[in-house]
Design a protein around this motif. Sequence first.
Motif, mmCIF file in Angstrom:
data_model
loop_
_atom_site.group_PDB
_atom_site.id
_atom_site.type_symbol
_atom_site.label_atom_id
_atom_site.label_comp_id
_atom_site.label_asym_id
_atom_site.label_seq_id
_atom_site.Cartn_x
_atom_site.Cartn_y
_atom_site.Cartn_z
ATOM 1 N N GLY A 223 0.804 -1.210 0.000
ATOM 2 C CA GLY A 223 0.000 0.000 0.000
ATOM 3 C C GLY A 223 0.840 1.263 0.000
ATOM 4 O O GLY A 223 0.545 2.225 -0.724
ATOM 5 N N ILE A 224 1.900 1.263 0.781
ATOM 6 C CA ILE A 224 2.792 2.430 0.828
ATOM 7 C C ILE A 224 3.454 2.656 -0.515
ATOM 8 O O ILE A 224 3.527 3.787 -1.021
ATOM 9 N N LEU A 225 3.934 1.590 -1.138
ATOM 10 C CA LEU A 225 4.577 1.728 -2.442
ATOM 11 C C LEU A 225 3.597 2.207 -3.504
ATOM 12 O O LEU A 225 3.959 2.987 -4.392
ATOM 13 N N ALA A 226 2.331 1.749 -3.401
ATOM 14 C CA ALA A 226 1.324 2.199 -4.358
ATOM 15 C C ALA A 226 1.047 3.690 -4.195
ATOM 16 O O ALA A 226 0.882 4.416 -5.181
ATOM 17 N N ILE A 227 0.999 4.157 -2.949
ATOM 18 C CA ILE A 227 0.799 5.584 -2.702
ATOM 19 C C ILE A 227 1.979 6.382 -3.243
ATOM 20 O O ILE A 227 1.812 7.436 -3.860
ATOM 21 N N ALA A 228 3.187 5.878 -3.019
ATOM 22 C CA ALA A 228 4.383 6.569 -3.508
ATOM 23 C C ALA A 228 4.406 6.636 -5.034
ATOM 24 O O ALA A 228 4.899 7.609 -5.614
ATOM 25 N N ARG A 229 3.859 5.592 -5.693
ATOM 26 C CA ARG A 229 3.812 5.592 -7.157
ATOM 27 C C ARG A 229 2.699 6.490 -7.695
ATOM 28 O O ARG A 229 2.687 6.830 -8.875
ATOM 29 N N GLY A 230 1.760 6.840 -6.838
ATOM 30 C CA GLY A 230 0.638 7.647 -7.285
ATOM 31 C C GLY A 230 -0.501 6.837 -7.852
ATOM 32 O O GLY A 230 -1.319 7.370 -8.625
ATOM 33 N N ASP A 231 -0.600 5.547 -7.494
ATOM 34 C CA ASP A 231 -1.699 4.718 -7.985
ATOM 35 C C ASP A 231 -3.032 5.250 -7.478
ATOM 36 O O ASP A 231 -3.120 5.857 -6.409
ATOM 37 N N SER A 232 -4.070 4.966 -8.217
ATOM 38 C CA SER A 232 -5.396 5.427 -7.816
ATOM 39 C C SER A 232 -5.887 4.623 -6.615
ATOM 40 O O SER A 232 -5.559 3.437 -6.467
ATOM 41 N N PRO A 233 -6.680 5.237 -5.746
ATOM 42 C CA PRO A 233 -7.220 4.511 -4.587
ATOM 43 C C PRO A 233 -8.011 3.270 -4.981
ATOM 44 O O PRO A 233 -7.930 2.245 -4.302
ATOM 45 N N GLU A 237 -7.225 -0.504 -3.774
ATOM 46 C CA GLU A 237 -8.244 -1.296 -3.082
ATOM 47 C C GLU A 237 -8.474 -2.623 -3.772
ATOM 48 O O GLU A 237 -8.618 -3.672 -3.117
ATOM 49 N N GLN A 238 -8.503 -2.613 -5.104
ATOM 50 C CA GLN A 238 -8.716 -3.850 -5.845
ATOM 51 C C GLN A 238 -7.511 -4.783 -5.751
ATOM 52 O O GLN A 238 -7.657 -5.997 -5.630
ATOM 53 N N ARG A 239 -6.307 -4.198 -5.824
ATOM 54 C CA ARG A 239 -5.094 -5.007 -5.834
ATOM 55 C C ARG A 239 -4.865 -5.690 -4.490
ATOM 56 O O ARG A 239 -4.446 -6.846 -4.421
ATOM 57 N N LEU A 240 -5.131 -4.968 -3.411
ATOM 58 C CA LEU A 240 -4.868 -5.512 -2.079
ATOM 59 C C LEU A 240 -6.098 -6.098 -1.415
ATOM 60 O O LEU A 240 -5.984 -6.713 -0.362
#
Length: 273
Positions: A223-233, A237-240
């Motif tokens: 989740g932290i890495l996704a936020i750092a990459r700028g992934d959409s919420p 949510e779907q990935r995790l």
Amino acid sequence: MRKSTSIGLISGFALITGAILLGNTWGKFFDPASLLMVVGGTAAAVVVNYSFEDLKRVIEMTQDIFTFDPPSFQSRLDQITNMARTARREGVLALDRHIDDVDDDLLQFGLEMAVDGMGEDEIAEMLDQRIAEMKSKRQVVADFFTQAGTYAPAFGMIGTLIGLIQMLNNLSDPSKIGAGMATALVTTFYGALLANLAFLPLGDRARKQNELRGKARYITREGILAIARGDSPRMIEQRLGFLAEGEGEEEPEAAGAESTEDATDAQPATAAA
């Protein structure tokens, strides 16, 4: 989960004690010298195998086996998703206002790095180091009880051999051979009982609890890495989301979580530093 460990131990010892008391020779099962041999020998062996720092850590963390609450994967996912929404609307720097509200040390640590503008690879490396260190501290408890469960039967056998040697050196009175044999075998009984009812089950329980903690750390890391990459919420949510399924069940980690834990094991020296 909190109650099952205590209930299992108390019930096991109560049932075995009850079975002994129903017999006519229950007094033969209580021998202080045999108990001292098994408990003292096992304690001495683990002291040889572990540093005093590790033993202190085991003492401090053993109570966690009985008071453990499974981490809420869904709650962790919801918190990460909310952080991702804030970062998407207001920018990553806006997370700085919410970091103090985070109750998880790993998530707080990762968000601080994201707010500081660190790159994804650098964040991943730092998170892996922190996860490896956290895992190492917890793993020593599981390893300790597993080792104790290995040593206890061995010292039970040693006590039995000592008793047999003493008995064989006093064969002048055949009437005492039976009682001497029974006393000699009590140490084997103590060793097998402590290993299979206490030490090994506690080691397995601690290991399963560590797997649940590892799964929660994996969700946090991704989740932290996704936020750092700028992934959409929504993507986060779907990935995790599938990782939050089966919450509260004591089951092995997801394959991805296992690979992350294995990867962090390759950096023990760095984590310890």
